[in-house]
Design an enzyme around this catalytic site. Structure first.
Site, PDB file in Angstrom:
ATOM      1  N   GLY A  21      34.843  33.899  -6.794  1.00  0.00           N
ATOM      2  CA  GLY A  21      35.000  32.619  -7.486  1.00  0.00           C
ATOM      3  C   GLY A  21      36.444  32.210  -7.572  1.00  0.00           C
ATOM      4  O   GLY A  21      37.294  32.763  -6.873  1.00  0.00           O
ATOM      5  N   ASN A  22      36.727  31.231  -8.394  1.00  0.00           N
ATOM      6  CA  ASN A  22      38.110  30.782  -8.577  1.00  0.00           C
ATOM      7  C   ASN A  22      38.313  30.349 -10.025  1.00  0.00           C
ATOM      8  O   ASN A  22      37.368  30.328 -10.810  1.00  0.00           O
ATOM      9  CB  ASN A  22      38.438  29.673  -7.578  1.00  0.00           C
ATOM     10  CG  ASN A  22      37.583  28.441  -7.794  1.00  0.00           C
ATOM     11  OD1 ASN A  22      37.693  27.760  -8.805  1.00  0.00           O
ATOM     12  ND2 ASN A  22      36.678  28.192  -6.845  1.00  0.00           N
ATOM     13  N   ARG A  23      39.549  29.976 -10.354  1.00  0.00           N
ATOM     14  CA  ARG A  23      39.912  29.758 -11.748  1.00  0.00           C
ATOM     15  C   ARG A  23      39.644  28.349 -12.266  1.00  0.00           C
ATOM     16  O   ARG A  23      40.036  28.034 -13.386  1.00  0.00           O
ATOM     17  CB  ARG A  23      41.396  30.100 -11.943  1.00  0.00           C
ATOM     18  CG  ARG A  23      41.669  31.583 -11.868  1.00  0.00           C
ATOM     19  CD  ARG A  23      43.160  31.873 -11.858  1.00  0.00           C
ATOM     20  NE  ARG A  23      43.863  31.288 -12.984  1.00  0.00           N
ATOM     21  CZ  ARG A  23      45.171  31.056 -13.021  1.00  0.00           C
ATOM     22  NH1 ARG A  23      45.916  31.359 -11.981  1.00  0.00           N
ATOM     23  NH2 ARG A  23      45.721  30.513 -14.085  1.00  0.00           N
TER      24      ARG A  23
END
Ligand code: CTP
Length: 223
Positions: A21-23
């Site tokens: 995933g990412n932030r």
């Protein structure tokens, strides 16, 4: 005016409980949606893993993966006048995901092979009508951010690219503030550090200017 906004960040499963995933929190996308609704637009939000309060003025389609986000956009894009593509779409996803939970067993290492995801924005732009207004977002790191943004404007076939510098610790991810440069064919507008609501309003102002330049679509013989 119908506005389609994508927000948040996609999660690409490794197994039943783990993901790549990412932030992205979805704050930028939700701020854009709120400003569009305040201007009277009919807003649909494709929300990728966004844990923020929902606004009863708009419609939400919740998705997790890039593939789901692509399907949701494909279903809504033809009806949209404006696309604000703020979601952080994973560029790569695990080539295989396991149905259950992977066990550690005796392994000291494991490999996860990643494959490219389709460029959803470029794919939508390839089917666009001239009367639609498309805005891409570019999270760039440090030097050359604006050059990369200009390149994306041409390469993705969009009307504007909103660039923010993710090397700055004080703005962007998980922050209430942002500072961006909006790039269009006509030039660049720098938006000094401000709340995400104010930055969103500046992006929508740029969209309004772009739409003033659009030739109205002929819907039939003139009365
Ligand atoms: N985007 C998309 N589909 C992808 C990746 C990105 O639609 N698979 C969209 C994002 O929502 C954003 C824009 O494209 O609006 C810019 O994404 P970015 O990943 O920064 O652009 P790239 O052209 O992939 O460039 P980079 O090499 O910097 O990753």
């Amino acid at each position: 005016v119908k506005v389609l906004v994508t927000a948040g960040g996609t999660r690409e499963p490794i197994d039943a409980v783990r993901f790549v995933g990412n932030r992205s929190s979805g704050r930028t996308g939700f701020a854009l949606a709120a400003q569009a609704a305040a201007l009277g637009a009919d807003v649909t939000v494709v929300a990728a893993n966004v844990a923020l309060p929902r606004d009863p003025r708009m419609r939400y389609v919740d998705v997790q993966t890039a593939a789901e986000l692509q399907d949701a956009c494909a279903a809504a894009f033809a009806r949209a006048d404006v696309l604000l593509m703020a979601a952080a779409v994973a560029d790569f996803r695990p080539a295989r995901s396991f149905a259950g939970k992977l066990k550690k067993a005796e392994d000291e290492r494991m490999r996860v092979e990643l494959e490219r995801t389709p460029d959803i924005l470029a794919g939508l732009a390839a089917t666009r009508r001239p009367d639609q207004t498309l805005v891409g977002f570019a999270a760039e790191h440090g030097d050359g951010a604006l050059d990369h943004g200009r390149d994306k404007l041409a390469r993705k076939g969009v009307d504007a690219v909103v660039v923010n510098d993710i090397a700055r610790p004080d703005i962007g991810f998980e922050s209430a503030d942002n500072e961006v440069t909006i790039i269009t064919a006509a030039g660049e507008t720098h938006v000094e550090r401000a709340s995400k609501a104010e930055v969103a309003r500046a992006v929508l102002d740029a969209v309004i200017v772009l739409r003033m330049l659009v030739e109205p679509e002929t819907t039939g013989p003139a009365a």
